[in-house]
Design an enzyme around this catalytic site. Structure first.
Site, PDB file in Angstrom:
ATOM      1  N   TRP A 153      -3.823  -1.825  -1.388  1.00 17.49           N
ATOM      2  CA  TRP A 153      -3.853  -3.112  -2.088  1.00 17.49           C
ATOM      3  C   TRP A 153      -4.359  -4.118  -1.069  1.00 17.49           C
ATOM      4  O   TRP A 153      -3.728  -4.351  -0.051  1.00 17.49           O
ATOM      5  CB  TRP A 153      -2.451  -3.487  -2.583  1.00 17.49           C
ATOM      6  N   LYS A 177       2.866  -2.697  -7.402  1.00 12.83           N
ATOM      7  CA  LYS A 177       4.260  -2.602  -7.818  1.00 12.83           C
ATOM      8  C   LYS A 177       5.252  -3.105  -6.767  1.00 12.83           C
ATOM      9  O   LYS A 177       6.060  -3.982  -7.032  1.00 12.83           O
ATOM     10  CB  LYS A 177       4.579  -1.142  -8.166  1.00 12.83           C
ATOM     11  N   ARG A 213       1.290   1.559  -6.111  1.00 15.00           N
ATOM     12  CA  ARG A 213       1.525   0.647  -4.993  1.00 15.00           C
ATOM     13  C   ARG A 213       0.248  -0.038  -4.520  1.00 15.00           C
ATOM     14  O   ARG A 213       0.293  -0.932  -3.665  1.00 15.00           O
ATOM     15  CB  ARG A 213       2.143   1.412  -3.819  1.00 15.00           C
ATOM     16  N   ASN A 262       0.821   0.143   6.135  1.00 17.27           N
ATOM     17  CA  ASN A 262       1.276  -0.749   5.073  1.00 17.27           C
ATOM     18  C   ASN A 262       1.943  -1.937   5.740  1.00 17.27           C
ATOM     19  O   ASN A 262       2.710  -1.773   6.687  1.00 17.27           O
ATOM     20  CB  ASN A 262       2.263  -0.026   4.154  1.00 17.27           C
ATOM     21  N   GLY A 263       1.668  -3.147   5.248  1.00 19.09           N
ATOM     22  CA  GLY A 263       2.260  -4.346   5.831  1.00 19.09           C
ATOM     23  C   GLY A 263       1.189  -5.307   6.299  1.00 19.09           C
ATOM     24  O   GLY A 263       0.007  -5.172   5.970  1.00 19.09           O
ATOM     25  N   GLU A 290       9.934 -14.727 -18.884  1.00 22.67           N
ATOM     26  CA  GLU A 290       9.602 -13.323 -18.669  1.00 22.67           C
ATOM     27  C   GLU A 290       8.526 -12.861 -19.653  1.00 22.67           C
ATOM     28  O   GLU A 290       7.611 -12.111 -19.291  1.00 22.67           O
ATOM     29  CB  GLU A 290      10.858 -12.456 -18.804  1.00 22.67           C
ATOM     30  N   HIS A 331       7.509 -33.488 -23.966  1.00 23.81           N
ATOM     31  CA  HIS A 331       7.303 -34.192 -22.697  1.00 23.81           C
ATOM     32  C   HIS A 331       6.037 -33.743 -21.983  1.00 23.81           C
ATOM     33  O   HIS A 331       5.930 -33.894 -20.762  1.00 23.81           O
ATOM     34  CB  HIS A 331       8.518 -33.987 -21.794  1.00 23.81           C
ATOM     35  N   CYS A 364       0.844  -1.190   0.000  1.00 27.81           N
ATOM     36  CA  CYS A 364       0.000   0.000   0.000  1.00 27.81           C
ATOM     37  C   CYS A 364       0.880   1.241   0.000  1.00 27.81           C
ATOM     38  O   CYS A 364       2.083   1.162   0.210  1.00 27.81           O
ATOM     39  CB  CYS A 364      -0.909  -0.004   1.217  1.00 27.81           C
ATOM     40  N   LYS A 392       4.864 -11.366 -18.614  1.00 28.94           N
ATOM     41  CA  LYS A 392       4.372 -10.067 -19.061  1.00 28.94           C
ATOM     42  C   LYS A 392       2.995 -10.197 -19.708  1.00 28.94           C
ATOM     43  O   LYS A 392       2.097  -9.392 -19.467  1.00 28.94           O
ATOM     44  CB  LYS A 392       5.354  -9.436 -20.059  1.00 28.94           C
ATOM     45  N   GLU A 448       0.252 -11.033 -16.984  1.00 26.17           N
ATOM     46  CA  GLU A 448      -0.045 -10.060 -15.936  1.00 26.17           C
ATOM     47  C   GLU A 448      -0.738  -8.809 -16.448  1.00 26.17           C
ATOM     48  O   GLU A 448      -1.458  -8.159 -15.684  1.00 26.17           O
ATOM     49  CB  GLU A 448       1.206  -9.704 -15.134  1.00 26.17           C
TER      50      GLU A 448
END
Length: 611
Positions: A71, A606, A27, A100-101, A484, A507, A2, A488, A491
């Protein structure tokens, strides 16, 4: 994950809070809110973006207040769960808190506080903090004392800012495991999770350390360490520019940051190029002594940074001939491992505050790993401060949730580490060192050329608009780049995408291939190209549609069901840096067609400062 902003000033701070929250929205953007002091604690809270909050905050005025963009962790995305939280009740509020946390013992504290007569109006762990502070404040009438007593009861990670109705001249803040800084102004002072929130008012910042508690007034800041002693923390002049936080001519921050990569790479290698040599001093004054002692490397990282670490394993083992392991930070700390005091622990974090990575580093140090190196984009953040050595990438502010330029500059840092270790170990001839320097000098222009492929990639993206799944393939050092690329795409476009080493196709993953499953292949002209071509034939034989990122030397052409885009030339050992550019652009343009929120994808934020 947050964002916090607060201010004590001689002017109206409501516009500052709203602007700061808009800067911090990357954030967390589930909800936002502010609390200010007048004759009562006045709050405005809104689900969704800061723009919604701004409408609700019109006409509010105060000289002290706190704000928060959330968030969601504990409790759903509702106005009831939005910060700030107050105590003792919604209508009779004396204490307001933003946080935050994660408070791990919030259930235990909630039960205790209920027995003391407190009612809970949200599902959050934060409301526990508000009630605890109020409980102790009722006893001492000293906000600093009450905050210290309250946080002593908490288990977990937090950054908090607290104000009290009958103490309109003072704000108290504290941090443990989550980022928090103080901004110093003239006749005003600020608190924030990130310097971007206060840049319009000041560039003078103090980064609080774990365990710090501080009081803020208009004309004074006093910081107490974990032992309760008054301490002086270093004042930094931020070099982040407001221009870097603006979109300019771009539609999204992700687009802007993709196109900023030539400059970010150039800035990151500037000192190296100026010196004309790979020097241990680039990693810190102790680097020469430490790098002489190590016999292996352990890389700890999460998300995109983890893929940078996987790429670096190839460089470290092939160039420096040093055994390297790469671990997901959140997994490493919860398993039994064999410590090696001669191992260099490398942590990679864009923000320098990634909680999983920070805790993994602490775990490694407790096991007996004395040597650590942080690769980070944010000066004076927590992970670099906890490390023996540091290499700061110079990507600049990255606002888009999906990392782009932070990733490519991490790759540059890891390549420099690989070559520097090779030199330290007597494995690098002078001619090879100069060749690597030449490769780095030419990389910026090669990346720009790759960016010029955007119109072709945009056409490819149109074929992904109606797809729900995609497969990415690569071999060797390009397999992490395929990973990667898949990350991308998933997300920001919400297309389910997975990556595999191309040799693993037969396989299992081949069962998924049909005309509705696009297969993206990273296929530069390296030692494994012929193997990749064979794997591509397996896809084509099953009716799959191939999208191949190659280079001028790959020697195969587009055909029915096989689309090929080439970079103009193969850049050798630095090829992973070049080939990540097209997959970033593919994800970006696919997301545009899907109509998603490119910079703020759902459920993500983020700076990941929770477990």
């Amino acid at each position: 994950m947050c964002g916090i902003v607060g201010a004590v000033s001689n002017r109206n701070i409501v516009p500052l809070l709203i602007e700061g929250l808009s800067r911090l929205e990357y954030r967390g953007y589930d909800s936002a809110g502010i609390a200010i002091l007048n004759q009562s604690i006045e709050r405005a809270r809104a689900v969704g973006r800061v723009a919604e909050l701004q409408l609700k905050a019109q006409g509010m005025h105060s000289q002290i207040g706190i704000g928060h963009t959330r968030w969601a962790t504990h409790g759903g995305v509702t106005e009831q769960n939005a910060h700030p939280h107050v105590s003792p009740s919604q209508t009779d509020a004396h204490i307001a808190v933003v946080h935050n946390g994660i408070i791990e013992n919030h259930d235990e504290q909630r039960d205790r506080l209920k027995t003391l007569g407190y009612q809970f109006y949200s599902q959050t762990d934060t409301e526990v903090i508000a009630h605890l502070v109020h409980y102790y404040y009722q006893q001492s009438r000293d906000l600093l004392v009450a905050v210290k007593q309250a946080i002593a009861e908490l288990t977990g990670a937090y950054a908090i800012s607290v104000i009290a109705l009958d103490n309109p001249q003072q704000m108290v803040v504290a941090r443990l495991g989550c980022p928090l800084l103080i901004g110093l102004g003239e006749g005003e002072n600020f608190v924030a999770s990130d310097v971007s929130a206060v840049l319009s008012a000041t560039r003078k910042v103090i980064y609080l350390e774990d365990g710090d508690v501080a009081t803020l007034q208009t004309d004074a800041v006093v910081i107490y360490d974990q032992q309760g002693e008054i301490v002086q923390r270093k004042v930094h002049m931020s070099d982040v520019s407001l221009a870097s936080l603006e979109l300019g001519p771009y539609s999204h921050f992700m687009q802007k940051e993709i196109h900023e990569q030539p400059r970010a790479i150039s800035d990151t290698i500037e000192a190296l190029i100026d010196d004309g040599a790979f020097r241990t001093e680039l990693f810190g004054t102790q680097a020469a002594a430490i790098l002489k002692e190590i016999d292996s490397v352990l890389i700890l990282a999460a998300g995109t940074s983890y893929y940078a670490g996987l790429t670096a394993k190839y460089w470290l083992e092939s160039i420096a001939r040093i055994p390297t392991s790469v671990e997901i930070a959140s997994e490493y700390r919860y398993r039994e491992s064999v410590p090696n005091p001669k191992q260099l622990v490398v942590t990679i974090s864009q923000s320098g505050e990634t909680l999983d990575t920070m805790e993994a580093l602490k775990h490694a140090q407790k096991l007996g790993h004395p040597h650590s190196l942080a690769i980070c984009n944010v000066q004076e953040s927590a992970i670099p401060r906890a490390s023996s050595l540091v290499f700061y990438t110079r990507a600049g502010a990255e606002i888009g949730v999906a990392s782009t330029k932070a990733f490519t500059t991490q790759l540059i840092a890891l390549f420099v580490l690989s070559v520097t270790l090779a030199k330290e170990r007597g494995l690098l001839a002078d001619t090879q060192e100069q060749a690597y320097l030449t490769d780095l000098r030419q990389l910026t222009s090669s990346v720009q050329i790759a960016l010029n492929l955007e119109p072709q990639i945009r056409e490819w993206a149109a074929r992904f608009g109606d797809k729900e799944h995609a497969l990415f393939l690569g071999r060797g050092i390009h397999f992490p780049i395929a990973m990667e690329g898949a990350l991308k795409l998933k997300e920001i476009s919400y297309i389910h995408a997975e990556a595999y080493p191309a040799g693993e196709l037969k396989h299992g993953p081949l069962a998924l291939v049909d005309s509705n499953m696009p297969v993206v292949v990273i296929a530069p002209n390296d030692a494994l190209l012929e193997k990749v071509k064979s794997n591509m034939q397996e896809v084509k034989a099953r009716g799959g549609e191939l999208f191949v990122f190659a280079d001028a030397d790959s020697h195969f052409n587009a055909s029915e069901g096989v689309h090929v885009i080439r970079t103009p030339r193969h850049v050798g050992v630095l090829s992973p840096v070049l080939h990540v550019i097209p997959v970033q652009l593919l994800a970006y343009h696919a997301a545009l067609l899907k109509g998603t929120d490119v910079d703020k994808p759902r459920n993500l934020a983020k700076s990941v400062t929770v477990e």
